[in-house]
Structures are given as C-alpha cells and as structure tokens.
Design a protein around this motif. Structure first.
Motif, PDB file in Angstrom:
ATOM      1  N   GLY A  92       1.084  20.155   5.592  1.00  0.00           N
ATOM      2  CA  GLY A  92      -0.294  20.116   5.117  1.00  0.00           C
ATOM      3  C   GLY A  92      -0.606  21.104   4.017  1.00  0.00           C
ATOM      4  N   GLN A  93       0.295  22.058   3.740  1.00  0.00           N
ATOM      5  CA  GLN A  93       0.035  23.021   2.674  1.00  0.00           C
ATOM      6  C   GLN A  93       0.011  22.330   1.316  1.00  0.00           C
ATOM      7  OE1 GLN A  93       3.244  25.743   3.861  1.00  0.00           O
ATOM      8  NE2 GLN A  93       1.755  27.412   3.831  1.00  0.00           N
ATOM      9  N   HIS A  94      -0.848  22.841   0.442  1.00  0.00           N
ATOM     10  CA  HIS A  94      -0.996  22.246  -0.887  1.00  0.00           C
ATOM     11  C   HIS A  94       0.191  22.601  -1.772  1.00  0.00           C
ATOM     12  CE1 HIS A  94      -2.389  22.109  -5.119  1.00  0.00           C
ATOM     13  NE2 HIS A  94      -2.973  20.992  -4.710  1.00  0.00           N
ATOM     14  N   VAL A  95       0.654  21.637  -2.539  1.00  0.00           N
ATOM     15  CA  VAL A  95       1.722  21.861  -3.521  1.00  0.00           C
ATOM     16  C   VAL A  95       1.251  21.339  -4.871  1.00  0.00           C
ATOM     17  CG1 VAL A  95       3.520  21.656  -1.775  1.00  0.00           C
ATOM     18  CG2 VAL A  95       2.892  19.662  -3.121  1.00  0.00           C
ATOM     19  N   SER A  96       1.730  21.966  -5.919  1.00  0.00           N
ATOM     20  CA  SER A  96       1.501  21.462  -7.272  1.00  0.00           C
ATOM     21  C   SER A  96       2.849  21.309  -7.953  1.00  0.00           C
ATOM     22  CB  SER A  96       0.596  22.401  -8.065  1.00  0.00           C
ATOM     23  OG  SER A  96       1.175  23.682  -8.173  1.00  0.00           O
ATOM     24  N   VAL A  97       2.977  20.238  -8.712  1.00  0.00           N
ATOM     25  CA  VAL A  97       4.253  19.881  -9.319  1.00  0.00           C
ATOM     26  C   VAL A  97       4.044  19.617 -10.800  1.00  0.00           C
ATOM     27  CG1 VAL A  97       6.040  18.103  -9.399  1.00  0.00           C
ATOM     28  CG2 VAL A  97       5.235  18.938  -7.210  1.00  0.00           C
ATOM     29  N   ASN A  98       4.965  20.106 -11.622  1.00  0.00           N
ATOM     30  CA  ASN A  98       4.965  19.732 -13.032  1.00  0.00           C
ATOM     31  C   ASN A  98       6.401  19.470 -13.470  1.00  0.00           C
ATOM     32  OD1 ASN A  98       6.106  22.298 -14.338  1.00  0.00           O
ATOM     33  ND2 ASN A  98       4.393  23.102 -13.151  1.00  0.00           N
ATOM     34  N   THR A  99       6.527  18.676 -14.500  1.00  0.00           N
ATOM     35  CA  THR A  99       7.840  18.314 -15.030  1.00  0.00           C
ATOM     36  C   THR A  99       7.859  18.560 -16.533  1.00  0.00           C
ATOM     37  OG1 THR A  99       7.322  16.017 -15.567  1.00  0.00           O
ATOM     38  CG2 THR A  99       7.993  16.489 -13.293  1.00  0.00           C
ATOM     39  N   THR A 127       8.735  16.468 -18.609  1.00  0.00           N
ATOM     40  CA  THR A 127       8.310  15.228 -19.259  1.00  0.00           C
ATOM     41  C   THR A 127       6.826  15.253 -19.584  1.00  0.00           C
ATOM     42  OG1 THR A 127       9.982  14.066 -17.951  1.00  0.00           O
ATOM     43  CG2 THR A 127       8.340  12.712 -19.066  1.00  0.00           C
ATOM     44  N   PHE A 128       6.025  15.781 -18.648  1.00  0.00           N
ATOM     45  CA  PHE A 128       4.584  15.910 -18.846  1.00  0.00           C
ATOM     46  C   PHE A 128       4.220  17.376 -18.624  1.00  0.00           C
ATOM     47  CE2 PHE A 128       5.456  11.670 -17.077  1.00  0.00           C
ATOM     48  CZ  PHE A 128       4.994  10.871 -18.121  1.00  0.00           C
ATOM     49  N   ALA A 129       4.583  18.203 -19.597  1.00  0.00           N
ATOM     50  CA  ALA A 129       4.450  19.651 -19.431  1.00  0.00           C
ATOM     51  C   ALA A 129       3.009  20.090 -19.244  1.00  0.00           C
ATOM     52  CB  ALA A 129       5.065  20.367 -20.639  1.00  0.00           C
ATOM     53  N   SER A 130       2.050  19.360 -19.791  1.00  0.00           N
ATOM     54  CA  SER A 130       0.652  19.766 -19.712  1.00  0.00           C
ATOM     55  C   SER A 130      -0.048  19.247 -18.468  1.00  0.00           C
ATOM     56  CB  SER A 130      -0.103  19.288 -20.956  1.00  0.00           C
ATOM     57  OG  SER A 130      -0.073  17.866 -21.043  1.00  0.00           O
ATOM     58  N   LEU A 131       0.626  18.443 -17.665  1.00  0.00           N
ATOM     59  CA  LEU A 131       0.011  17.850 -16.478  1.00  0.00           C
ATOM     60  C   LEU A 131       0.552  18.489 -15.210  1.00  0.00           C
ATOM     61  CD1 LEU A 131       0.058  14.033 -17.395  1.00  0.00           C
ATOM     62  CD2 LEU A 131      -1.804  15.674 -17.683  1.00  0.00           C
ATOM     63  N   SER A 132      -0.322  18.576 -14.213  1.00  0.00           N
ATOM     64  CA  SER A 132       0.075  19.076 -12.893  1.00  0.00           C
ATOM     65  C   SER A 132      -0.292  18.025 -11.859  1.00  0.00           C
ATOM     66  CB  SER A 132      -0.632  20.399 -12.583  1.00  0.00           C
ATOM     67  OG  SER A 132      -0.253  20.876 -11.313  1.00  0.00           O
ATOM     68  N   PHE A 133       0.611  17.751 -10.947  1.00  0.00           N
ATOM     69  CA  PHE A 133       0.417  16.728  -9.930  1.00  0.00           C
ATOM     70  C   PHE A 133       0.288  17.404  -8.568  1.00  0.00           C
ATOM     71  CE2 PHE A 133       2.800  15.049 -13.451  1.00  0.00           C
ATOM     72  CZ  PHE A 133       2.196  13.831 -13.725  1.00  0.00           C
ATOM     73  N   ALA A 146      11.672  18.419 -10.772  1.00  0.00           N
ATOM     74  CA  ALA A 146      10.303  18.922 -10.868  1.00  0.00           C
ATOM     75  C   ALA A 146      10.258  20.384 -10.453  1.00  0.00           C
ATOM     76  CB  ALA A 146       9.373  18.090  -9.978  1.00  0.00           C
ATOM     77  N   ASN A 147       9.305  21.113 -11.026  1.00  0.00           N
ATOM     78  CA  ASN A 147       9.019  22.480 -10.618  1.00  0.00           C
ATOM     79  C   ASN A 147       7.893  22.443  -9.598  1.00  0.00           C
ATOM     80  OD1 ASN A 147      10.868  23.668 -12.523  1.00  0.00           O
ATOM     81  ND2 ASN A 147       9.396  23.155 -14.123  1.00  0.00           N
ATOM     82  N   VAL A 148       8.157  23.013  -8.425  1.00  0.00           N
ATOM     83  CA  VAL A 148       7.227  22.919  -7.303  1.00  0.00           C
ATOM     84  C   VAL A 148       6.684  24.302  -6.965  1.00  0.00           C
ATOM     85  CG1 VAL A 148       6.918  22.099  -4.941  1.00  0.00           C
ATOM     86  CG2 VAL A 148       8.621  21.018  -6.418  1.00  0.00           C
ATOM     87  N   LYS A 149       5.383  24.360  -6.712  1.00  0.00           N
ATOM     88  CA  LYS A 149       4.750  25.590  -6.244  1.00  0.00           C
ATOM     89  C   LYS A 149       3.924  25.276  -5.003  1.00  0.00           C
ATOM     90  CE  LYS A 149       4.551  27.861 -10.749  1.00  0.00           C
ATOM     91  NZ  LYS A 149       3.697  28.483 -11.785  1.00  0.00           N
ATOM     92  N   PRO A 188       0.587  38.856 -27.538  1.00  0.00           N
ATOM     93  CA  PRO A 188       1.690  38.287 -26.742  1.00  0.00           C
ATOM     94  C   PRO A 188       1.150  37.338 -25.686  1.00  0.00           C
ATOM     95  CG  PRO A 188       1.277  40.565 -26.114  1.00  0.00           C
ATOM     96  CD  PRO A 188       0.434  40.308 -27.333  1.00  0.00           C
ATOM     97  N   ALA A 189       2.029  36.484 -25.167  1.00  0.00           N
ATOM     98  CA  ALA A 189       1.622  35.484 -24.173  1.00  0.00           C
ATOM     99  C   ALA A 189       1.076  36.155 -22.928  1.00  0.00           C
ATOM    100  CB  ALA A 189       2.808  34.597 -23.818  1.00  0.00           C
ATOM    101  N   ASP A 190      -0.013  35.557 -22.391  1.00  0.00           N
ATOM    102  CA  ASP A 190      -0.644  36.108 -21.189  1.00  0.00           C
ATOM    103  C   ASP A 190      -1.204  34.982 -20.344  1.00  0.00           C
ATOM    104  OD1 ASP A 190      -1.595  38.000 -19.383  1.00  0.00           O
ATOM    105  OD2 ASP A 190      -3.500  38.245 -20.443  1.00  0.00           O
ATOM    106  N   SER A 191      -0.393  33.927 -20.157  1.00  0.00           N
ATOM    107  CA  SER A 191      -0.848  32.755 -19.414  1.00  0.00           C
ATOM    108  C   SER A 191      -0.315  32.776 -17.990  1.00  0.00           C
ATOM    109  CB  SER A 191      -0.388  31.476 -20.111  1.00  0.00           C
ATOM    110  OG  SER A 191      -0.669  30.343 -19.314  1.00  0.00           O
ATOM    111  N   PRO A 192      -1.141  32.449 -16.987  1.00  0.00           N
ATOM    112  CA  PRO A 192      -0.640  32.373 -15.611  1.00  0.00           C
ATOM    113  C   PRO A 192       0.250  31.173 -15.358  1.00  0.00           C
ATOM    114  CG  PRO A 192      -2.920  31.691 -15.706  1.00  0.00           C
ATOM    115  CD  PRO A 192      -2.584  32.201 -17.077  1.00  0.00           C
ATOM    116  N   ALA A 193       0.181  30.168 -16.245  1.00  0.00           N
ATOM    117  CA  ALA A 193       1.000  28.960 -16.084  1.00  0.00           C
ATOM    118  C   ALA A 193       1.510  28.523 -17.451  1.00  0.00           C
ATOM    119  CB  ALA A 193       0.189  27.838 -15.428  1.00  0.00           C
ATOM    120  N   PRO A 194       2.472  29.247 -18.007  1.00  0.00           N
ATOM    121  CA  PRO A 194       2.966  28.899 -19.344  1.00  0.00           C
ATOM    122  C   PRO A 194       3.738  27.599 -19.328  1.00  0.00           C
ATOM    123  CG  PRO A 194       4.333  30.602 -18.373  1.00  0.00           C
ATOM    124  CD  PRO A 194       3.186  30.385 -17.426  1.00  0.00           C
TER     125      PRO A 194
END
Length: 383
Positions: free
Chosen positions: A223-230, A232-238, A275-278, A372-378
C-alpha cells in the motif's frame, strides 16, 4: 710592526665593509617585507567571484530508491497447440483485442470432414441403442447386447468430442483482453506447436518489479506510495502502490523483491522497460538544505564557506563580504540537494561554486547569474 699595523687596518676596513653590506641587505629585506605588508593591509587580497545560496528549511519525504523493470499484469506469446497451415489472420498488429476474439485460423477442412464422419457414426450408434433398448424392454434381446450398445454409443460420442476439440484448436483465440504486438506470421505459412504467433500484453495497469536490501524490509509494507520515471519520458512521473513483498530474501544478494502496480491509462509504459523507482517511507522531515556543490570534503570532514560581512573597508572605501570556512555535518541527499544536520543556521549565506580559490578572509564578489543545479528531482540532460 708597520706592516702588521697596515694589515690589521685593512682587515678592520674589510670587516666594516662586509658588515655594512650585510646590514644593507637585511635592512632592504625588512623594508621590502614592511612595504608588502603595508600594501596587503591597504588593498587586501584579490577578490574572488563566486555564487551563493541561502540556507533554508525544506520538507522532505524520506524515500528508498531502486531500479526496476516493468512487467505486464498479463502477458503471453500466443501459440498453437497443433500444427497446421495458416488460412487467415483476424487481427492487425498493435490493436486492442477482446477476450475470446479470433486471432488466427488454421486449415481444418480434413478435420471437419473427419468430425462429420464421427458424428454420423455416433448418430448410428444412438439409433442402434434406441432400437435395442426397445427390444430389451420386451425381453427380445439380452442385457449383454444392450450393454454393448451403450458402450459403443459412449465411445462414438467421445470420438466426436475429441475431434471437435481438435477442430477448435485450429482457431486461435485471445486468452484475455489486451494489446497484440507485431506478428510475422502470414497466410499460407505452416506453423508447428509452440511457434509464437503474436505477443499479447495487458498494459493498464502495469507492474514494476524491483529489489531492496533486507535492511530496509522493516520499513516496507503493501500500500505504500511509489513514483516511477523512465528515461523515455524523463519529465513524467507515474504513481502507484506497493502490491506485494516477496516472502523470501535472496540468499545470494540479501535483497527482497517488491512488486508495485502503476496506473498506465495513457499506455506510455511498456513491459520490459527499466524504471527508476522511489518509495515513500515514514513521515515527512524538515531539513536545512543546500546544493551539493556547496560541500567540500577533505581529510578532516565536510566544510562550506560562509559569506561574512566585515566592518573594515578596502582602499576604495567599499565594504566587501569575505569567506569563512566552517565544518558541517551533511545528512541525506535528494537530487542535487543535501541536508545539513549541524554547523549552519537558517538564513546563512554560503558559497555554492568557486570554493577552490578561497581561503579564510578572501574578499568575495557574488555573481548569481548562473547558479549550480539545485533540483530535488533532476532529469538527465542530453546535448
């Protein structure tokens, strides 16, 4: 005597000259050092151009990260159980099909003819059984004859069912609803049992499989929430949820397999992608954060240069900020950011680039036009 006095006088004069020369050299060096010191005190060290950032609090959601692989909720390579000649294809590559929809038909003419023959034999056996049953009722034939007729009828019916099943296998249907892939099978082609006709995949929803170390198992639950990005769609999170946790830890890697289910109604994610999973774990935390470029590491620990305002002015009457090196304790990282656990207070201004040319007291020129870069989700950048 006169000669000795003359020699002594010459020695005295030589010693006086040597002493004068040494005194002149020492005096010149002292004067030089004094003038350099005076110059440094007057104009100070050369200023260094740097970028800066203000230390501030941010709310972070603790997460576990992993790399996983996407898998269809249902996926199969459609095959045939029997050999045969392809008569017609009933689908187009890439289309959505329904459960039970005909995908392919094999040539079954001879099988249907055999089925018709077996049905005729079964009908004859039924007629014989009905007639003999009537004969048996009036005691015209024996029970053994009726039993033989019954067995014959059952055998004929079984043969019909067997042949009907064979005919049905010559028509290949979709075992479930989904999207078919690209097929290379053509009408007139002969295929053998087990030959792949086309792949059939259910892509909405879709699974992602990944592994995490056993040390993190206590913080995982369904039941824990996960977010996935690839990529292929670098700007989208699933988004999705943990569906299942394998009850067995791999004895070789000491990792546990996790299965999460993702919403994929736009059909962007496909089985087989990596996919990269968090995974969100625990409650949100507040941290003082900085860009990771602000941290410098040496043999004694992690340091940053804090920007201080000094009271004295330079020769031009300007008050310039100066660098002061302080030790800090860095914490978790998130993207381009790092949490600072100890060593800094909220609101402190620190150098984020240009540290290599700094030392304590170096005057600073702050230029934040390019930071310099300072993004939490580069996201990856490609030239």
């Amino acid at each position: 005597m006169t000669m000795k006095r003359l020699t002594g006088k010459r020695m005295t004069i030589m010693l006086i000259c040597v002493g004068s020369l040494l005194g002149t050299l020492i005096g010149f060096n002292l004067y030089k050092a004094h003038m350099i010191k005076k110059f440094m005190m007057r104009d100070g060290m050369a200023a260094a151009t740097v970028t800066s950032a203000v230390v501030s609090y941010q709310t972070w959601q603790p997460q576990f990260s992993a790399t996983g692989s996407l898998r269809a909720v249902r996926g199969v390579d459609v095959t045939t159980e029997v050999a045969g000649l392809v008569r017609e294809l009933e689908f187009s590559s890439g289309e959505e099909v329904k459960a039970g929809q005909v995908l392919l038909r094999l040539n079954a003419d001879s099988d249907r003819a055999q089925l018709a023959s077996l049905k005729a034999a079964a009908d004859l056996s039924q007629t014989v059984y009905t007639r003999d049953k009537a004969q048996y009722d009036i005691q015209a034939i024996s029970k053994a004859q009726l039993d033989a007729d019954t067995a014959e009828l059952k055998s004929r019916r079984a043969q019909v069912e067997q042949q009907a099943a064979l005919v049905a296998k010559k028509t290949i249907r979709a075992p479930f609803a989904g999207r078919v892939g690209i097929t290379t099978v053509n009408p007139g082609q002969y295929i053998n049992p087990g030959d792949a006709i086309v792949t059939l995949q259910v892509v909405d929803p879709i699974y992602v499989d990944f592994h995490l170390p056993q040390e993190q198992l206590a913080q995982l639950e369904a039941g824990q929430h996960v977010s996935v990005n690839t990529s292929t769609f670098a700007s989208l999170s699933f988004g999705g949820q943990v569906r299942a946790i394998n009850p067995r830890v791999d004895s070789t890697t000491r990792n546990v397999q996790i299965e999460a289910v993702l919403d994929n109604h736009e059909r962007k994610l496909l089985p087989g992608m990596y996919a990269n999973v968090k995974i969100d774990v625990g409650s949100e935390q507040r941290y003082l954060t900085l860009p990771q470029t602000a941290i410098a590491h040496n043999a004694y620990g992690a340091t940053v240069f804090v920007i201080r305002r000094r009271e004295q002015k330079n020769a031009h009457g300007k008050t310039m900020p100066v660098a002061q090196q302080v030790f800090v304790t860095p914490g978790p990282t998130r993207g381009d950011q790092v949490a600072i656990l100890r060593g800094l207070d909220e609101g402190a201004q620190v150098v984020t680039s240009g540290q290599l040319k700094l030392q304590n007291g170096t005057p600073l020129i702050i230029n934040n036009r390019v930071l310099p870069a300072d993004s939490p989700a580069p996201t990856p950048q490609e030239e």
